[in-house]
Design a protein around this motif. Structure first.
Motif, PDB file in Angstrom:
ATOM      1  N   ALA A 155       0.809  -1.222   0.000  1.00 13.74           N
ATOM      2  CA  ALA A 155       0.000   0.000   0.000  1.00 13.74           C
ATOM      3  C   ALA A 155       0.837   1.265   0.000  1.00 13.74           C
ATOM      4  N   ALA A 156       1.980   1.241   0.678  1.00 11.29           N
ATOM      5  CA  ALA A 156       2.738   2.474   0.917  1.00 11.29           C
ATOM      6  C   ALA A 156       4.118   2.505   0.270  1.00 11.29           C
ATOM      7  N   GLY A 157       4.608   1.385  -0.248  1.00  9.68           N
ATOM      8  CA  GLY A 157       5.966   1.361  -0.756  1.00  9.68           C
ATOM      9  C   GLY A 157       6.965   1.365   0.390  1.00  9.68           C
ATOM     10  N   LEU A 158       8.178   1.841   0.113  1.00  9.39           N
ATOM     11  CA  LEU A 158       9.250   1.793   1.115  1.00  9.39           C
ATOM     12  C   LEU A 158       9.612   3.156   1.682  1.00  9.39           C
ATOM     13  N   TRP A 193       8.113   7.694   5.528  1.00 10.25           N
ATOM     14  CA  TRP A 193       7.021   8.541   5.979  1.00 10.25           C
ATOM     15  C   TRP A 193       5.677   7.903   5.666  1.00 10.25           C
ATOM     16  N   ARG A 194       5.526   7.363   4.444  1.00 12.80           N
ATOM     17  CA  ARG A 194       4.268   6.713   4.061  1.00 12.80           C
ATOM     18  C   ARG A 194       4.117   5.349   4.719  1.00 12.80           C
ATOM     19  N   LEU A 195       5.232   4.645   4.898  1.00 16.29           N
ATOM     20  CA  LEU A 195       5.201   3.293   5.458  1.00 16.29           C
ATOM     21  C   LEU A 195       4.955   3.304   6.956  1.00 16.29           C
ATOM     22  N   GLY A 196       5.300   4.402   7.607  1.00 14.97           N
ATOM     23  CA  GLY A 196       5.155   4.458   9.055  1.00 14.97           C
ATOM     24  C   GLY A 196       6.315   3.822   9.784  1.00 14.97           C
ATOM     25  N   GLY A 197       7.435   3.701   9.115  1.00 14.39           N
ATOM     26  CA  GLY A 197       8.631   3.110   9.713  1.00 14.39           C
ATOM     27  C   GLY A 197       9.663   2.840   8.636  1.00 14.39           C
ATOM     28  N   GLU A 198      10.816   2.374   9.059  1.00 19.68           N
ATOM     29  CA  GLU A 198      11.891   2.038   8.128  1.00 19.68           C
ATOM     30  C   GLU A 198      11.884   0.545   7.821  1.00 19.68           C
ATOM     31  N   SER A 212      10.907  -1.672  11.028  1.00 15.48           N
ATOM     32  CA  SER A 212      11.105  -0.932  12.279  1.00 15.48           C
ATOM     33  C   SER A 212      10.166   0.260  12.306  1.00 15.48           C
ATOM     34  N   GLY A 213       9.042   0.068  12.999  1.00 14.25           N
ATOM     35  CA  GLY A 213       8.052   1.122  13.148  1.00 14.25           C
ATOM     36  C   GLY A 213       7.446   1.033  14.529  1.00 14.25           C
ATOM     37  N   ALA A 214       6.128   1.079  14.616  1.00 13.54           N
ATOM     38  CA  ALA A 214       5.469   0.881  15.905  1.00 13.54           C
ATOM     39  C   ALA A 214       5.756  -0.515  16.437  1.00 13.54           C
ATOM     40  N   LEU A 217      -4.507   7.730  17.339  1.00 18.60           N
ATOM     41  CA  LEU A 217      -3.946   6.783  16.373  1.00 18.60           C
ATOM     42  C   LEU A 217      -4.787   5.516  16.296  1.00 18.60           C
ATOM     43  N   TYR A 218      -5.224   5.038  17.451  1.00 16.31           N
ATOM     44  CA  TYR A 218      -6.021   3.816  17.461  1.00 16.31           C
ATOM     45  C   TYR A 218      -7.364   4.046  16.762  1.00 16.31           C
ATOM     46  N   GLN A 219      -7.988   5.151  17.038  1.00 17.56           N
ATOM     47  CA  GLN A 219      -9.267   5.451  16.395  1.00 17.56           C
ATOM     48  C   GLN A 219      -9.092   5.582  14.888  1.00 17.56           C
TER      49      GLN A 219
END
Length: 281
Positions: free
Chosen positions: A38-41, A44-49, A65-67, A177-179
């Motif tokens: 969905a977001a690629g690599l 910022w879009r992926l939400g992590g590295e 490596s993100g949440a 974030l959860y919502q």
């Protein structure tokens, strides 16, 4: 000759190589694969590295490596390299989760600097099915949740998360974030529930989805209605939606100590094919 190895953050142009690794184990990697598709690599879009481990210039293993910190198809040498990088960066994730043996190796290396964990769940059976059991009739009252029903479904989601993880998702940022994540699943048509007289009595979501596999999460029955078989008939209904509309293989993972849930999932048609491990902070 010695093998030359290196570890670094993947470039967006390496998407094809990353997907080749991710899609080599479509069930185990469904969570990360769905995000990358969905977001690629781009971090910022992926939400992590996305970290890569290279041997002689060829990408062999990954670690998201993100949440969450998620080792992916990681060899023992790659696990050591990822642990070194994670240790230097410091803990930024709320959990480590992945295939049990790889995650166990990673946590063994990180625990001296990252520990203690709030909870360690070393064996969470990974279950899959390609077809529902004919022995359990899907609950006809389980249906997709619409956007206008966010206020109805949200308390059930919070209750499920708090019961499962041990902390409220409303802590910290007040649950923004959860919502947003719950709203995302509702908007995608991947949130399901049975609502009786305005009250959610069963709910579940299809959390991760690729063309090869999807993963059911957040299964919950209101405590007042437990012991009535609603988890089985409700799961059968969600499974029917998942197989018809999302992917040919449906998976989930469950705590090994939850013997009732494991038995219910087996009756619905799931079988155990491996195990995950989670480390919660």
């Amino acid at each position: 000759m010695l093998t030359q190895t290196t570890t670094r953050v993947l470039d967006p142009g390496e998407l094809g190589a990353a997907l080749a690794i991710l899609e080599s184990e479509p069930v185990a990697n469904a969570f990360v694969t769905s995000r990358v598709q969905a977001a690629g690599l781009d971090p910022w879009r992926l939400g992590g590295e996305m970290w890569g481990w290279y041997a002689d210039g060829r990408l062999r293993s990954l670690c998201y490596s993100g949440a969450n910190l998620v080792p992916i198809c990681a060899t023992p040498e790659a696990v050591r390299a990822f642990a070194d990088r994670a240790r230097r960066a410091g803990r930024r994730c709320s959990s480590i989760v992945g295939p049990a043996e790889t995650t166990r190796q990673l946590w063994r290396l990180l625990e001296p600097s990252w520990g203690p964990a709030r909870d360690v769940r070393p064996h969470q059976p990974l279950m899959v099915t390609e077809q529902p059991s004919p022995d359990v009739r899907p609950d006809p009252r389980v249906r997709r949740i619409g956007k206008a029903e966010m206020e109805v479904i949200m308390p059930a989601c919070v209750s499920m998360f708090t019961e499962e993880v041990g902390v409220s998702p409303l802590a910290g940022d007040g649950g923004l974030l959860y919502q947003a994540r719950v709203a995302e699943l509702v908007a995608a048509g991947r949130s399901f529930a049975r609502i009786d007289d305005g009250k959610v009595v069963f709910k579940a979501e299809i959390g991760a989805a690729t063309s090869q596999a999807c993963q059911i999460q957040g299964v919950w029955v209101d405590p007042e209605f437990r012991g009535q078989g609603l988890s089985e008939t409700g799961m059968a209904a969600v499974l029917r939606y998942a197989l018809a509309d999302v992917a040919p293989v449906v998976s989930l993972y469950v705590n090994d100590f939850n013997t009732a849930a494991r038995a219910a999932y087996r009756r619905v048609g799931f079988r155990e094919v491996g195990a995950f491990m989670s480390v919660l902070f």
